[in-house]
Every structure is written in structure tokens, then in C-alpha cells.
Enzyme design. Structure first.
Site, PDB file in Angstrom:
ATOM      1  N   ALA A 132       0.842  -1.193   0.000  1.00 26.62           N
ATOM      2  CA  ALA A 132       0.000   0.000   0.000  1.00 26.62           C
ATOM      3  C   ALA A 132       0.881   1.248   0.000  1.00 26.62           C
ATOM      4  O   ALA A 132       1.868   1.317   0.740  1.00 26.62           O
ATOM      5  CB  ALA A 132      -0.904  -0.016   1.228  1.00 26.62           C
ATOM      6  N   GLN A 170      -5.271  -6.787  -5.823  1.00 26.73           N
ATOM      7  CA  GLN A 170      -5.615  -7.298  -4.498  1.00 26.73           C
ATOM      8  C   GLN A 170      -6.774  -6.510  -3.897  1.00 26.73           C
ATOM      9  O   GLN A 170      -6.746  -5.277  -3.879  1.00 26.73           O
ATOM     10  CB  GLN A 170      -4.413  -7.206  -3.557  1.00 26.73           C
ATOM     11  CG  GLN A 170      -4.685  -7.881  -2.218  1.00 26.73           C
ATOM     12  CD  GLN A 170      -3.576  -7.676  -1.202  1.00 26.73           C
ATOM     13  OE1 GLN A 170      -3.343  -6.545  -0.768  1.00 26.73           O
ATOM     14  NE2 GLN A 170      -2.904  -8.734  -0.816  1.00 26.73           N
ATOM     15  N   CYS A 224      -3.135  -8.381   6.218  1.00 22.38           N
ATOM     16  CA  CYS A 224      -2.800  -7.026   6.676  1.00 22.38           C
ATOM     17  C   CYS A 224      -2.979  -6.922   8.190  1.00 22.38           C
ATOM     18  O   CYS A 224      -4.041  -7.239   8.719  1.00 22.38           O
ATOM     19  CB  CYS A 224      -3.667  -5.989   5.958  1.00 22.38           C
ATOM     20  SG  CYS A 224      -3.267  -4.317   6.492  1.00 22.38           S
ATOM     21  N   LYS A 249      -3.400 -14.024   0.010  1.00 21.67           N
ATOM     22  CA  LYS A 249      -2.124 -13.711   0.663  1.00 21.67           C
ATOM     23  C   LYS A 249      -2.395 -13.624   2.153  1.00 21.67           C
ATOM     24  O   LYS A 249      -3.277 -12.869   2.583  1.00 21.67           O
ATOM     25  CB  LYS A 249      -1.542 -12.407   0.126  1.00 21.67           C
ATOM     26  CG  LYS A 249      -0.190 -12.056   0.737  1.00 21.67           C
ATOM     27  CD  LYS A 249       0.524 -10.997  -0.095  1.00 21.67           C
ATOM     28  CE  LYS A 249       1.823 -10.540   0.534  1.00 21.67           C
ATOM     29  NZ  LYS A 249       1.599  -9.671   1.711  1.00 21.67           N
ATOM     30  N   GLY A 264       8.711 -12.925   2.745  1.00 22.20           N
ATOM     31  CA  GLY A 264       9.187 -12.442   4.038  1.00 22.20           C
ATOM     32  C   GLY A 264      10.693 -12.469   4.153  1.00 22.20           C
ATOM     33  O   GLY A 264      11.310 -13.531   4.137  1.00 22.20           O
ATOM     34  N   GLY A 305       9.092  -7.769  -1.294  1.00 24.08           N
ATOM     35  CA  GLY A 305       8.434  -6.508  -0.958  1.00 24.08           C
ATOM     36  C   GLY A 305       9.420  -5.403  -0.675  1.00 24.08           C
ATOM     37  O   GLY A 305       9.928  -4.723  -1.584  1.00 24.08           O
ATOM     38  N   ARG A 306       9.777  -5.233   0.608  1.00 25.81           N
ATOM     39  CA  ARG A 306      10.529  -4.050   1.030  1.00 25.81           C
ATOM     40  C   ARG A 306      11.880  -3.912   0.344  1.00 25.81           C
ATOM     41  O   ARG A 306      12.339  -2.793   0.114  1.00 25.81           O
ATOM     42  CB  ARG A 306      10.699  -4.074   2.559  1.00 25.81           C
ATOM     43  CG  ARG A 306       9.390  -3.822   3.298  1.00 25.81           C
ATOM     44  CD  ARG A 306       9.490  -4.209   4.750  1.00 25.81           C
ATOM     45  NE  ARG A 306       9.727  -5.642   4.890  1.00 25.81           N
ATOM     46  CZ  ARG A 306      10.059  -6.242   6.022  1.00 25.81           C
ATOM     47  NH1 ARG A 306      10.211  -5.530   7.105  1.00 25.81           N
ATOM     48  NH2 ARG A 306      10.243  -7.553   6.056  1.00 25.81           N
TER      49      ARG A 306
HETATM   50  C1  FMN Z   1       4.584  -0.229   3.157  1.00 26.69           C
HETATM   51  C2  FMN Z   1       4.016  -1.608   3.039  1.00 26.69           C
HETATM   52  C3  FMN Z   1       2.743  -1.785   2.519  1.00 26.69           C
HETATM   53  C4  FMN Z   1       2.196  -3.057   2.409  1.00 26.69           C
HETATM   54  N1  FMN Z   1       0.960  -3.199   1.851  1.00 26.69           N
HETATM   55  C5  FMN Z   1       0.469  -4.444   1.631  1.00 26.69           C
HETATM   56  C6  FMN Z   1      -0.752  -4.618   0.919  1.00 26.69           C
HETATM   57  O1  FMN Z   1      -1.403  -3.664   0.478  1.00 26.69           O
HETATM   58  N2  FMN Z   1      -1.203  -5.889   0.764  1.00 26.69           N
HETATM   59  C7  FMN Z   1      -0.506  -6.973   1.238  1.00 26.69           C
HETATM   60  O2  FMN Z   1      -0.953  -8.105   1.057  1.00 26.69           O
HETATM   61  N3  FMN Z   1       0.654  -6.826   1.880  1.00 26.69           N
HETATM   62  C8  FMN Z   1       1.162  -5.597   2.061  1.00 26.69           C
HETATM   63  N4  FMN Z   1       2.382  -5.452   2.661  1.00 26.69           N
HETATM   64  C9  FMN Z   1       3.154  -6.663   3.043  1.00 26.69           C
HETATM   65  C10 FMN Z   1       4.101  -7.075   1.918  1.00 26.69           C
HETATM   66  O3  FMN Z   1       3.395  -7.463   0.772  1.00 26.69           O
HETATM   67  C11 FMN Z   1       4.981  -8.262   2.370  1.00 26.69           C
HETATM   68  O4  FMN Z   1       4.146  -9.320   2.720  1.00 26.69           O
HETATM   69  C12 FMN Z   1       5.861  -7.915   3.561  1.00 26.69           C
HETATM   70  O5  FMN Z   1       6.472  -6.652   3.418  1.00 26.69           O
HETATM   71  C13 FMN Z   1       6.932  -8.988   3.780  1.00 26.69           C
HETATM   72  O6  FMN Z   1       7.729  -9.140   2.625  1.00 26.69           O
HETATM   73  P1  FMN Z   1       9.200  -8.440   2.533  1.00 26.69           P
HETATM   74  O7  FMN Z   1       9.989  -8.938   3.717  1.00 26.69           O
HETATM   75  O8  FMN Z   1       9.733  -8.912   1.220  1.00 26.69           O
HETATM   76  O9  FMN Z   1       8.986  -6.978   2.601  1.00 26.69           O
HETATM   77  C14 FMN Z   1       2.937  -4.185   2.816  1.00 26.69           C
HETATM   78  C15 FMN Z   1       4.219  -4.003   3.351  1.00 26.69           C
HETATM   79  C16 FMN Z   1       4.756  -2.749   3.454  1.00 26.69           C
HETATM   80  C17 FMN Z   1       6.150  -2.592   4.024  1.00 26.69           C
END
Ligand code: FMN
Length: 331
Positions: A19, A71, A101, A140, A202, A225-226
Site C-alpha cells: 500500500a 488485491q 494485513c 495472501k 518475508g 516486498g521491502r
Molecule cells: C509499506 C508496506 C505496505 C504493504 N501493503 C500491503 C498490501 O497492500 N497488501 C498486502 O498483502 N501486503 C502488504 N504489505 C506486506 C508485503 O506485501 C509483504 O508481505 C511484507 O512486506 C513482507 O515481505 P518483505 O519482507 O519482502 O517486505 C505491505 C508491506 C509494506 C512494508
């Protein structure tokens, strides 16, 4: 190659939904660096049903490379089915349902990860969404509410019974939010328990992590993600290492600047300069993360009012010190 329903993915690297981050410009950047699929940020079922302009703009995927997953989030089975039909019409290839979430404002409405506390409701949502659309539906989720919870296994079983086509697991509990370390053991457990394609997620921070997660968990694809914030290069690096065993060199400073500028241009094109510049400030700060003098550049970035000022902030500062510092930094 991995298939989600009838949709084929050309590699095993997927961009995670985020998001406020994974808007259209961001998704185009991610695809241009080679990931197999992108996903929108989470979209409110009610926003879609009420036809809110802002919500519909989030769901716009016109011109993007396929497949794109959209999503949706909500807690009401019929409304979720209605929202799914709307995004299907808007051009989604896949509908993903947010069941992970952890944010209090989402949880208090029974949405996101709160659905992992109400499996009968989750089943009703999955049933009505799957029956309501022709395209594949995925979910998810997290491990569960509390650390040590095995709800993910139960929910995966329900998802499979209801016709869901793939599951992404962020290997943390709701109570963990983003703290601690993702427990990839959960992904391995899920892969062993379910016959659906499993997408592990993750704490993948490098191409090497992507390879490791695939090896350790045997999952079918991984989601980043991040680590991709201000760093779309990670998709290219992960695809090359995972699919071909090739270790890509780190991007040069010039490549990073070019990517940031391209990202900004796309954002301006889709959102107009004023909104884009405001939103792109955070992305620019991510693009320069780790650079010496980043704190000073950030001040300039945050005061930039126009596209030109943003570009000057990143380029001007870089030019001043890059020639001196880049060799030492191995940039
Ligand atoms: C700023 C931010 C916004 C996120 N928004 C969503 C979202 O809209 N939908 C979702 O399923 N996960 C969301 N996530 C979770 C990520 O999709 C992901 O599951 C999580 O960051 C872990 O993965 P990573 O370690 O690769 O970042 C968000 C994470 C972050 C940091």
C-alpha cells in the site's frame, strides 16, 4: 513453469503488494526489471463498489505487461464478490484476497489478517469470490494471529477446497507485524501440506536470499516486498540468479539515478506532476539509501516541488561526490 489457474508466469520472482508503494509506475518499473508478476496495493471492496475515482485509479492496469494481480480487501462475502467482479472488468488477470494485513484500522473492521480469526467467514468470502469471477483467485496470508499459530494450514485447506489457485504466505504472525525474523519453516510446512502453488514471502533482501528460500522451503515462487523499495534491480538480480545461476553486478550510481528518473517520469505521466512529486519524494529517498551524504540529499528531495527539482536533487548531489566516493563504496 509456474501456472496460477490458466495464467503462466515466466519465472519465479513476484513483486509483493505494498500500500502506498506498488502503484502503476512502480509496477511498470518492477516488470521492466524482470519480475514475472506484479500486484496492486490492497483495494477496498467498498471503494470499488461506490465507484470512487481514487479507488478505480488504483485498479487501473491499462498498458501494463501481463499478468497483473489486483488485491482486494474486505470482510463481507457478497461485497467482496462484487468488488472482484469490478476488478475483473477493469482488467485484472488474477484477483488476490488480502488476509494478512496487520494494521489496526483494517483489523477493527474484520478485514485483512482478522479473517484468520474467523475461518467460516473466510470460507464464505473465498466461495463467493471464486464463484463470482472467471479469472483465478489467490490469497495472501500470514502464519496466523499469534506466534506459533498454525491457522495458515487450516486456511490453506479451506482455500484449496473453495477453488483458490495459489497462496502467498508472509511467514510472520499478525502480532509480529514486521518485527523479528520471518520463519521460512512455515512456508516449508505449507508447501508440504498443500497441493496449491505456494509463493513464499518475508525477508528476502537479496538475490541470494531468493535462492535460499526456494531451496529451504521448496516453494513454487517467491515474492519480494521491502527490498524492492527504491531498488527494482533486485528483481533482475533474483531472476538471473534463480533462473540462470548468474550473479549480476550491483547497479552503478548512474543506473540508479536513471531508474529513479524513469520512475518519476512514469509517476508524473500517470498522476500529474504535483501529486507525483509529492509521492515520489519517499521513493527517491529509498533510491539513495546507503549513499554517503544521503541525509543531506534527503533534505533537498523533501523540499523539491517540481520534477526538475527532484531530478536536480538526486543528480546534482550525486555528481558532487560520486567520483570521489564511488570506488570506495563499490557502487
Ligand atoms: C509499506 C508496506 C505496505 C504493504 N501493503 C500491503 C498490501 O497492500 N497488501 C498486502 O498483502 N501486503 C502488504 N504489505 C506486506 C508485503 O506485501 C509483504 O508481505 C511484507 O512486506 C513482507 O515481505 P518483505 O519482507 O519482502 O517486505 C505491505 C508491506 C509494506 C512494508
Amino acid at each position: 513453469m509456474l501456472k496460477i489457474g490458466e495464467i503462466s508466469l515466466n519465472n519465479r520472482i513476484i513483486a509483493a503488494p505494498m500500500a502506498g508503494v506498488t502503484d502503476k509506475a512502480n509496477r511498470i518499473m518492477a516488470r521492466s526489471f524482470g519480475c514475472a508478476m506484479t500486484c496492486s496495493e490492497m483495494i477496498s471492496d467498498m471503494g470499488l463498489i461506490y465507484g470512487q475515482k481514487k479507488t478505480q485509479a488504483i485498479a487501473d492496469t491499462e498498458g501494463e505487461e501481463r499478468p497483473v494481480s489486483l488485491q482486494i480487501f474486505g470482510s463481507h462475502p457478497e461485497r467482496m464478490a462484487q468488488a472482484a467482479q469490478i476488478v475483473e472488468k477493469l482488467g485484472a488477470d488474477i484477483i488476490d484476497i488480502n488476509m494478512g494485513c496487520p494494521t489496526p484500522k483494517i483489523i477493527k473492521n474484520g478485514e485483512g489478517c482478522a479473517l484468520m480469526l474467523d475461518l467460516p467467514r473466510s470460507r464464505d468470502i473465498l466461495r463467493s469470490v471464486v464463484q463470482g469471477v472467471k479469472i483465478p483467485v489467490t490469497i495472501k496470508m500470514r502464519g496466523g494471529w499469534e506466534d506459533g499459530s498454525k491457522t495458515f494450514l487450516e486456511l490453506a485447506g479451506i482455500a484449496e477446497q473453495e477453488g483458490v489457485k495459489a497462496i502467498a504466505l508472509h511467514a510472520r504472525s499478525r502480532m509480529q507485524f514486521y518485527s523479528g525474523q520471518a520463519d521460512w519453516g512455515l512456508i516449508k510446512e505449507l508447501k508440504q501440506a498443500s497441493s496449491l502453488p505456494i509463493i513464499g514471502n518475508g525477508d528476502i533482501w537479496s538475490a541470494e536470499d531468493a535462492v535460499k528460500m526456494l531451496e529451504i522451503t521448496s516453494c513454487d515462487a517467491i515474492m519480494i516486498g521491502r527490498a524492492a523499495m527504491g531498488n527494482p534491480f533486485i528483481f533482475r538480480e533474483a531472476v538471473e540468479l534463480v533462473e540462470k545461476g548468474i550473479k549480476m553486478p550491483s547497479p552503478t550510481v548512474e543506473e540508479r539515478i536513471q531508474a529513479a528518473i524513469r520512475h518519476l517520469e512514469l509517476a508524473c505521466h500517470f498522476k500529474g506532476e504535483q501529486v507525483a512529486v509529492r509521492e515520489m519524494r519517499k521513493h527517491f529517498s529509498w533510491y539513495i539509501k546507503g549513499w554517503p551524504g544521503a541525509a543531506k540529499i534527503r533534505v533537498l528531495i523533501n523540499s523539491a516541488q517540481t520534477q526538475t527539482e527532484l531530478i536536480q536533487a538526486i543528480r546534482g548531489c550525486a555528481e558532487n561526490w560520486v567520483s570521489d566516493l564511488a570506488p570506495a563504496l563499490d557502487l
